[in-house]
Design an enzyme around this catalytic site. Structure first.
Site, mmCIF file in Angstrom:
data_model
loop_
_atom_site.group_PDB
_atom_site.id
_atom_site.type_symbol
_atom_site.label_atom_id
_atom_site.label_comp_id
_atom_site.label_asym_id
_atom_site.label_seq_id
_atom_site.Cartn_x
_atom_site.Cartn_y
_atom_site.Cartn_z
ATOM 1 N N HIS A 16 127.612 -9.607 53.228
ATOM 2 C CA HIS A 16 126.236 -9.112 53.258
ATOM 3 C C HIS A 16 126.048 -8.084 54.376
ATOM 4 O O HIS A 16 126.426 -8.335 55.523
ATOM 5 C CB HIS A 16 125.261 -10.267 53.478
ATOM 6 C CG HIS A 16 125.150 -11.201 52.316
ATOM 7 N ND1 HIS A 16 124.241 -11.021 51.294
ATOM 8 C CD2 HIS A 16 125.840 -12.327 52.006
ATOM 9 C CE1 HIS A 16 124.367 -11.998 50.409
ATOM 10 N NE2 HIS A 16 125.336 -12.805 50.812
ATOM 11 N N ASP A 18 123.237 -6.928 55.937
ATOM 12 C CA ASP A 18 122.357 -7.284 57.051
ATOM 13 C C ASP A 18 122.967 -8.373 57.937
ATOM 14 O O ASP A 18 122.914 -8.303 59.160
ATOM 15 C CB ASP A 18 120.958 -7.694 56.568
ATOM 16 C CG ASP A 18 120.965 -8.660 55.402
ATOM 17 O OD1 ASP A 18 122.055 -9.128 54.997
ATOM 18 O OD2 ASP A 18 119.870 -8.944 54.866
ATOM 19 N N GLY A 165 119.235 -15.397 48.185
ATOM 20 C CA GLY A 165 118.024 -16.087 48.623
ATOM 21 C C GLY A 165 118.117 -17.588 48.384
ATOM 22 O O GLY A 165 119.179 -18.105 48.034
ATOM 23 N N HIS A 192 125.104 -16.053 43.513
ATOM 24 C CA HIS A 192 125.153 -17.149 44.466
ATOM 25 C C HIS A 192 124.829 -18.433 43.700
ATOM 26 O O HIS A 192 123.787 -18.524 43.046
ATOM 27 C CB HIS A 192 124.097 -16.966 45.561
ATOM 28 C CG HIS A 192 124.469 -15.982 46.620
ATOM 29 N ND1 HIS A 192 124.466 -14.629 46.416
ATOM 30 C CD2 HIS A 192 124.842 -16.174 47.915
ATOM 31 C CE1 HIS A 192 124.821 -14.022 47.537
ATOM 32 N NE2 HIS A 192 125.058 -14.934 48.463
ATOM 33 N N GLU A 195 125.777 -23.464 46.318
ATOM 34 C CA GLU A 195 125.741 -23.475 47.783
ATOM 35 C C GLU A 195 124.834 -24.585 48.292
ATOM 36 O O GLU A 195 124.895 -24.952 49.458
ATOM 37 C CB GLU A 195 125.272 -22.107 48.297
ATOM 38 C CG GLU A 195 125.590 -21.834 49.745
ATOM 39 C CD GLU A 195 125.159 -20.443 50.202
ATOM 40 O OE1 GLU A 195 125.458 -20.108 51.353
ATOM 41 O OE2 GLU A 195 124.526 -19.695 49.427
ATOM 42 N N ASP A 272 131.051 -13.716 54.300
ATOM 43 C CA ASP A 272 129.632 -13.917 54.018
ATOM 44 C C ASP A 272 128.790 -13.057 54.960
ATOM 45 O O ASP A 272 128.278 -12.022 54.573
ATOM 46 C CB ASP A 272 129.241 -15.397 54.118
ATOM 47 C CG ASP A 272 127.952 -15.732 53.400
ATOM 48 O OD1 ASP A 272 127.433 -14.869 52.661
ATOM 49 O OD2 ASP A 272 127.448 -16.856 53.557
#
Length: 326
Positions: A16, A18, A165, A192, A195, A272
């Site tokens: 990711h 960010d 999210g 995703h 998880e 990740d």
């Protein structure tokens, strides 16, 4: 001379933007933009109890990622970190809708991120593509409009889509029509799933067209589910340190790597979120080596095999295999 982790050419498919921008650049951007940061909130707390708690770190990081300049520099920063792990191909994922707080529109966001990709490729020689994340908690119309925009833009760097999210309150069936909208546009899909401990979410994601699963660890002890993953040719994008932090797994043994390796279930190790998790790709592999869960030869094999699951054209795949994955 004996090979070490650094020597192995690697692929990263779950990173990711960010969550991976370096702390140094975050602080530099904050100073330039005169934003007061709570620095301890940039990395996951040692007492983190859930995925939802883990995701709170992004609120702090996103404060500095609301300009075109910061987005471009962030991409270069993350790819340079990957270069230090000897990564040859990376798919960097980002959620455009999270970068609009100061007025940027989709076109400005994509121009900035694509400029970052071009600069990163020129600087490092790594092949870089983008995965665009819709957010599960967003209004459906926002996500479908994003996919419409992506189709119209037809960026040379966007290789697929994802939904990120909070998974537990927004399982696949709640976003099914949005997923179908993206798949019907012709986009490669990774999702995703698994998880938050729900195996059903993984199998539903595959049913809805996911070619890869982000994390997927909820199925790692279920032989039937894993054999279905193998039969369908689905790759599991595994992120060990992150999964421990979010309590997706109790410890590394829950990854069940010995079974995956023995049965040739497709999987790849990823970071990740390099900064939030405080990791690198070399560190992820080192952790597995230290616990005797994988060998250097197996690390080399899973990275070479991962190219077959990357969202690439046939010509790009051939180029990476013959020129980069030495």
């Amino acid at each position: 001379m004996k090979k070490c982790i650094q020597d192995i050419s690697k692929v990263e498919l779950h990173c990711h933007l960010d969550g991976s921008i370096s702390s140094d650049l975050i602080k530099q951007l904050a100073a330039e933009q005169q934003i007061a940061l709570i620095e301890e909130n940039l990395i996951v707390s040692e007492s983190c109890e859930s995925l939802d708690e883990y995701l709170q770190c992004f609120d702090e990081i996103l404060k500095v990622l609301q300009t075109a300049d910061s987005l471009k520099r962030a991409v270069v920063d993350v790819v340079k970190q990957a270069e230090s792990d000897n990564v040859k191909y990376i798919e960097v994922r980002f959620a455009p809708m999270l970068h609009m707080e100061k007025g940027l529109g989709l076109t400005e966001i994509f121009e900035a991120v694509e400029a970052g990709v071009e600069a990163a490729i020129a600087t490092t020689g790594i092949k870089v593509n983008l995965l665009v994340c819709a957010m599960r908690q967003q209004e459906a119309t926002v996500n479908t409009a994003l996919f419409d925009y992506l189709q119209q833009r037809d960026s040379q760097f966007v290789c697929g889509i994802d939904f990120a999210g909070p998974e537990a309150p927004f399982p696949p069936n709640t976003i099914e029509s949005q997923i179908e909208h993206g798949v019907n546009k012709g986009f490669n899909l990774t999702l995703h799933a698994g998880e938050c401990g729900c195996m059903h979410n993984v199998m539903e994601s595959i049913r809805l067209g996911a070619k890869r699963i982000g994390h997927g660890v909820a199925i790692n002890r279920d032989e039937l589910a894993l054999q279905e993953v193998k039969a369908q040719g689905i790759l599991l994008e595994m992120c060990p340190k992150s999964n421990i932090q979010t309590k997706a797994i109790r410890d590394l043994s829950d990854l069940n790597l010995s079974y995956l390796l023995k049965e040739e279930i497709p999987f790849l190790i990823n970071t990740d979120n390099r900064t939030v998790t405080q990791t690198s790709l070399n560190e992820e592999y080192e952790l597995l080596l230290q616990h005797n869960l994988i060998t250097l030869e197996q690390i080399e094999t899973i990275n070479k095999n991962a190219i077959d699951y990357a969202f690439l054209s046939d010509s790009e795949r051939r180029y990476i295999k013959s020129n980069l994955m030495s």
